[in-house]
Scaffold this active site. Sequence first.
Site, PDB file in Angstrom:
ATOM      1  N   ILE A  66       0.832  -1.206   0.000  1.00 57.67           N
ATOM      2  CA  ILE A  66       0.000   0.000   0.000  1.00 57.67           C
ATOM      3  C   ILE A  66       0.867   1.257   0.000  1.00 57.67           C
ATOM      4  O   ILE A  66       0.537   2.254  -0.636  1.00 57.67           O
ATOM      5  CB  ILE A  66      -0.992   0.003   1.185  1.00 57.67           C
ATOM      6  CG1 ILE A  66      -2.080   1.059   0.980  1.00 57.67           C
ATOM      7  CG2 ILE A  66      -0.276   0.221   2.510  1.00 57.67           C
ATOM      8  CD1 ILE A  66      -2.992   0.780  -0.187  1.00 57.67           C
ATOM      9  N   SER A  68      11.890   0.334   6.800  1.00 63.12           N
ATOM     10  CA  SER A  68      11.386  -0.958   6.355  1.00 63.12           C
ATOM     11  C   SER A  68      12.189  -2.061   7.023  1.00 63.12           C
ATOM     12  O   SER A  68      13.427  -2.087   6.917  1.00 63.12           O
ATOM     13  CB  SER A  68      11.504  -1.069   4.827  1.00 63.12           C
ATOM     14  OG  SER A  68      11.339  -2.415   4.407  1.00 63.12           O
ATOM     15  N   LYS A  84      -5.456   2.650   7.122  1.00 63.07           N
ATOM     16  CA  LYS A  84      -6.592   1.931   7.689  1.00 63.07           C
ATOM     17  C   LYS A  84      -6.310   0.432   7.776  1.00 63.07           C
ATOM     18  O   LYS A  84      -5.539  -0.092   6.939  1.00 63.07           O
ATOM     19  CB  LYS A  84      -7.878   2.207   6.900  1.00 63.07           C
ATOM     20  CG  LYS A  84      -7.835   1.736   5.440  1.00 63.07           C
ATOM     21  CD  LYS A  84      -8.223   0.281   5.316  1.00 63.07           C
ATOM     22  CE  LYS A  84      -7.947  -0.249   3.943  1.00 63.07           C
ATOM     23  NZ  LYS A  84      -8.129  -1.712   3.849  1.00 63.07           N
ATOM     24  N   ASP A 143     -10.538  -6.231   6.187  1.00 66.25           N
ATOM     25  CA  ASP A 143      -9.528  -5.285   5.722  1.00 66.25           C
ATOM     26  C   ASP A 143     -10.066  -4.517   4.515  1.00 66.25           C
ATOM     27  O   ASP A 143     -10.021  -3.282   4.502  1.00 66.25           O
ATOM     28  CB  ASP A 143      -8.220  -6.014   5.390  1.00 66.25           C
ATOM     29  CG  ASP A 143      -7.150  -5.056   4.900  1.00 66.25           C
ATOM     30  OD1 ASP A 143      -6.563  -4.357   5.739  1.00 66.25           O
ATOM     31  OD2 ASP A 143      -6.914  -5.003   3.675  1.00 66.25           O
TER      32      ASP A 143
END
Length: 311
Positions: free
Chosen positions: A14, A36, A91, A169
């Site tokens: 995402i 990361s 989200k 999700d």
Amino acid sequence: MTTHKIGIIGLGKIAQDQHLPAIRANPNFELLAVSSTRGLTDKDARYTFRDYRDLLGLKDVEAVSICTPPQVRHQIAREALLAGKSVLLEKPPAATLSELEDLRHLGEKQGRTVFTTWHAQYNKAVEEAKKALAGWSIKRLKVTWKEDVRHWHPGQQWIWEAGGFGVFDPGINALSIVTRIMPEPVFIKTADLEFPANRDAPIAATLQLQTGHTDGELQAVFDWRQTGPQTWDIEVETEAGFALKLSHGGSCLEIDGRLVVQEEPAEYQGIYRRFDALLTLGRSEVDDAPFRLVADAFMIGKRIQVEAFED
């Protein structure tokens, strides 16, 4: 005009597909650093870290976008706020409502922005639907959100773990539109949750909904097993007799069969425009309505075991 120096924590699909392009397209943001655990980086980032705490140690970073799985988001956001950074939360914003409430209060205490992002709300068609339904009583609501988990979450295991939300999700995107456009609050009446025999999160769900004055024909169906064309539709009929349909994830709107809005999704551009405004104003925006509906579905849901799922 102030340029906000920003960092991204969690450089998964995402972040790469949506957050990075949206930041590049907005001149009011400068990507200073990324973090990361897999060592991924981006050409625009001046700094790259494996440990997010090193990113939070950069004094010039004003805000961070947290794009990790929800199970670890609360701790990272908490540390970011305590380090004096504002936070944008992908989200769902946390793993539990209590975690989100904690972040809301901590943001107020620290004087930093906390922003919950519900990307599906940032479609022109959604806002037009909200205006069209304002003041009307709803007779029928049908949400159909069916997609192929293998396509959208290839090899991702966190979504099947407890706290990973499973089919909610994507389903929470539909609920974020519902809570945005409905002229009155919506509640979960019943929930049938289908869990694969080998997973800790549901692969499908059927929700019966109600409002404060009616429990008419209000339903949402989520399924992660659909191959071929994907279905992201919301149909609404009012007591007055007119009907509207949002399709393609909320980017297209029809009212009584007439196409009113048809646009390519630009959701994350809208998110970062809003984040820019909130940072400039020094305000937070914490919307927990879609999150509460998911929590309610898990709380009262009936568990149904279905065949095992393999990637």
